[in-house]
Design an enzyme around this catalytic site. Structure first.
Site, PDB file in Angstrom:
ATOM      1  NE  ARG A   1      -6.749  -1.823   7.428  1.00 50.95           N
ATOM      2  CZ  ARG A   1      -7.343  -1.135   8.422  1.00 50.95           C
ATOM      3  NH1 ARG A   1      -8.228  -1.723   9.182  1.00 50.95           N
ATOM      4  NH2 ARG A   1      -7.049   0.122   8.633  1.00 50.95           N
TER       5      ARG A   1
ATOM      6  CG  HIS B   1      -2.692   2.632  10.351  1.00 46.74           C
ATOM      7  ND1 HIS B   1      -3.036   2.789   9.016  1.00 46.74           N
ATOM      8  CD2 HIS B   1      -3.870   2.634  11.033  1.00 46.74           C
ATOM      9  CE1 HIS B   1      -4.353   2.870   8.914  1.00 46.74           C
ATOM     10  NE2 HIS B   1      -4.878   2.778  10.115  1.00 46.74           N
TER      11      HIS B   1
ATOM     12  CD  GLN C   1      -5.447   6.758  12.359  1.00 40.75           C
ATOM     13  OE1 GLN C   1      -6.239   6.016  11.811  1.00 40.75           O
ATOM     14  NE2 GLN C   1      -5.825   7.899  12.933  1.00 40.75           N
TER      15      GLN C   1
ATOM     16  CG  ASP D   1      -4.336   1.659  18.520  1.00 44.33           C
ATOM     17  OD1 ASP D   1      -5.575   1.498  18.440  1.00 44.33           O
ATOM     18  OD2 ASP D   1      -3.527   1.093  17.744  1.00 44.33           O
TER      19      ASP D   1
ATOM     20  CB  CYS E   1      -6.067   5.315  15.314  1.00 50.24           C
ATOM     21  SG  CYS E   1      -5.958   3.713  16.133  1.00 50.24           S
TER      22      CYS E   1
ATOM     23  NE  ARG F   1      -6.711   7.123   7.946  1.00 50.52           N
ATOM     24  CZ  ARG F   1      -6.893   5.787   8.047  1.00 50.52           C
ATOM     25  NH1 ARG F   1      -7.420   5.274   9.144  1.00 50.52           N
ATOM     26  NH2 ARG F   1      -6.500   4.969   7.072  1.00 50.52           N
TER      27      ARG F   1
END
Ligand code: CP
Ligand code: NVA
Length: 311
Positions: free
Chosen positions: A100, A127, A130, A222, A262, A290
């Site tokens: 990340r 991402h 996700q 988001d 998310c 996830r």
């Protein structure tokens, strides 16, 4: 998978995305089986995380392997040590790396030097994990992809890019509503248009949130300020005025539309306070999924699956 790594959602061909979702659904329904005994995943994180870190750690644990978390202070990617050296050292210890970070080029450089698979656990550009969880959630609630319309209201950020590309891959129509200057990057638009043409779905964009939400099956938003953009938070709040996902906007969508985010959410900013507690919200299914999609991904990358495939 066509590539050793999962750096972008486009590393998975459309049929591979479908297979992975089917594996994840089976793992969720049938419980887990030990397939990764003796395998270790390194989590190299330069940004904070709740879901991604926890779901990767639990995924490894539930599959019989283990995960080791390395914080920004410990690794200092490209600062304390070059990315190439970190990649080669980690490859001597672990079987896969989830990273990340900020620049997508960091993820790519790590993958170039690593002898083991690298997974993008969020970069400024994408991402992809996700997006897989989001598709599984949509499939669970709607039972299909073609014929559905997803409206993404807000920033053309990492989450929006991966979801736009994932949707276009599986034939889910995608409309993006963003203010000027915060649209999806041109290369993502270009790729999404190509994928949408192949899957015979619609990919479109507008600056009118109402137009995007009209008749939608899924409304997604988001944060307006992603990790690393904190200095611009005030300017962003101004730019995104009128882009809040609220009851008025959701009333333009189909009556059975679902609301997605998310997480983490800023209640009262990009999403109206209380909306994610409504029956239309599926955000906690997204968060749970996830774990299931990452288990399927890791099992596929590291060990192969050892449970009956759905008929
Ligand atoms: N959605 C998501 O990636 O959450 P975290 O930042 O908490 O991992
Ligand atoms: N776009 C957000 C997603 C967080 C999971 C960020 O990058 O901060």
């Amino acid at each position: 998978m066509k590539s050793k790594d999962f750096l972008s959602i486009t590393d998975l061909a459309p049929h591979e995305i479908r297979l992975l979702l089917s594996d994840a659904a089976s793992m969720k329904a049938q419980g887990w089986q030990t397939t990764l005994s003796g395998k270790t995943l390194a989590l190299v994180f330069e940004k904070p995380s709740l879901r991604t870190r926890l779901s990767f750690e639990l995924a490894m644990k539930q599959l019989g392997g283990e995960a080791i978390y390395l914080s920004p202070a410990e690794v200092g990617l490209g600062k304390r040590e070059s990315i190439a050296d970190v990649a080669r050292v980690l490859s001597r210890y672990v079987d896969a790396i989830a990273v990340r970070t900020f620049a997508q080029s960091t993820v790519e450089e790590l993958a170039r030097w690593a002898g083991v698979p690298v997974v993008n656990a969020l970069s400024d550009a994408e991402h992809p994990c996700q997006a897989l969880a989001d598709l599984l959630t949509i499939f669970e609630h709607k039972g299909e992809f073609p014929g559905l319309k997803l409206a993404f209201i807000g920033d053309g950020n990492n989450v929006a890019v991966s979801l736009a590309l994932a949707a276009a891959s599986v034939g889910l129509s995608f409309t993006m509503a963003s203010p000027k200057g915060y649209e999806l990057p041109p290369e993502a638009v270009h790729r999404a248009l190509e994928l949408a043409a192949r899957s015979e779905s619609v990919f479109s964009f507008t600056d009118d949130p109402g137009e995007a939400a009209f008749g939608a099956d899924i409304i997604y938003t988001d944060t307006w300020t992603s990790m690393g953009q904190e200095a611009d938070a005030e300017a962003r709040r101004k730019a995104f005025e009128g882009y809040q996902v609220n009851e008025r906007l959701v009333s333009l969508a189909k009556p059975d539309a679902i609301v997605m985010h998310c997480l983490p959410a800023h209640h009262g900013e990009e999403v109206a306070a209380g909306l994610l507690d409504s029956p239309q919200s599926v955000v906690f299914d997204q968060a749970e999924n996830r774990l299931h999609v990452q288990k399927a991904l890791l099992a596929d990358m590291l060990g192969g699956l050892c449970f009956p495939w759905p008929g």
